[in-house]
Design an enzyme around this catalytic site. Structure first.
Site, PDB file in Angstrom:
ATOM      1  N   ARG A  91     -64.185  30.174  66.544  1.00 41.11           N
ATOM      2  CA  ARG A  91     -64.791  31.360  68.264  1.00 41.11           C
ATOM      3  C   ARG A  91     -66.368  29.945  68.310  1.00 41.11           C
ATOM      4  NH1 ARG A  91     -65.825  36.525  65.112  1.00 41.11           N
ATOM      5  NH2 ARG A  91     -67.042  34.962  63.941  1.00 41.11           N
ATOM      6  N   SER A 129     -66.597  41.455  64.509  1.00 36.15           N
ATOM      7  CA  SER A 129     -66.841  42.620  64.232  1.00 36.15           C
ATOM      8  C   SER A 129     -67.965  43.384  63.701  1.00 36.15           C
ATOM      9  CB  SER A 129     -66.331  43.082  62.123  1.00 36.15           C
ATOM     10  OG  SER A 129     -65.162  42.759  62.787  1.00 36.15           O
TER      11      SER A 129
END
Ligand code: PNS
Length: 160
Positions: A91, A129
């Protein structure tokens, strides 16, 4: 020859980012095994079975994708299931060092295994998450970030 990829992770819980990577991985492999790690160092919020159930709901009935849990070394699991590719998401630069080390260690353990890094859709790059868990814990709206089944599971876990 059937090209099998493994997409390993904690998936605690699965996010829209994970779903995006699953879809992208199917462009690289004939079969994808989404592999939930059992023995990660962290204390998980959800059990392995709960994470598998959420992944099943989020991914749906895609015939080329199967879900499994694994214990122990990822490289051993990949070898056992006949995979030649490990898929990981990248990312941001901050992901790079850990991912780079892990890819080289997995190659050391299983030289014919290639790690492939996929970049998620740009609007999902901030998602993790751990952030989803934190936002849900303090009552923030996570519905745009996860499948409805995951949002429901988070609401039950934190606010039932
Ligand atoms: O989603 P995560 O928590 O970033 O996933 C990390 C995971 C589960 C892929 C990694 O911790 C792992 O592969 N664990 C299994 C044990 C192992 O093989 N460790 C050595 C990695 S080089």
């Amino acid at each position: 020859m059937t090209r099998i990829a493994v997409y390993p992770g904690s998936f605690d819980p699965p996010t829209r980012g994970h779903e995006d990577l699953v879809r992208r991985s199917l462009g690289l492999a004939d079969r994808l095994i989404v592999a939930v790690a059992v023995n990660v160092v962290k204390q998980p919020l959800f059990s392995v079975q709960e994470r598998l159930d959420m992944l099943r709901a989020a991914i749906g009935d895609e015939k080329r994708v199967s879900l499994q849990s694994f214990d122990g070394l990822l490289a051993e699991f990949a070898k056992r299931v006949g995979a030649t590719i490990i898929v990981r998401g990248l990312r941001a630069v901050s992901d790079f060092e850990y991912e780079f080390q892990m890819a080289l260690m997995n190659r050391q353990l299983h030289p014919s295994l290639e790690t492939v890094f996929l970049v998620p859709a740009v609007d999902l790059t901030y998602l993790s998450s751990s952030l989803v868990r934190e936002v849900a814990k303090f009552g923030g709206d996570v519905r745009p970030l996860v499948h409805p089944a995951v949002a429901d599971a988070l609401a039950r876990r934190f606010h039932s």
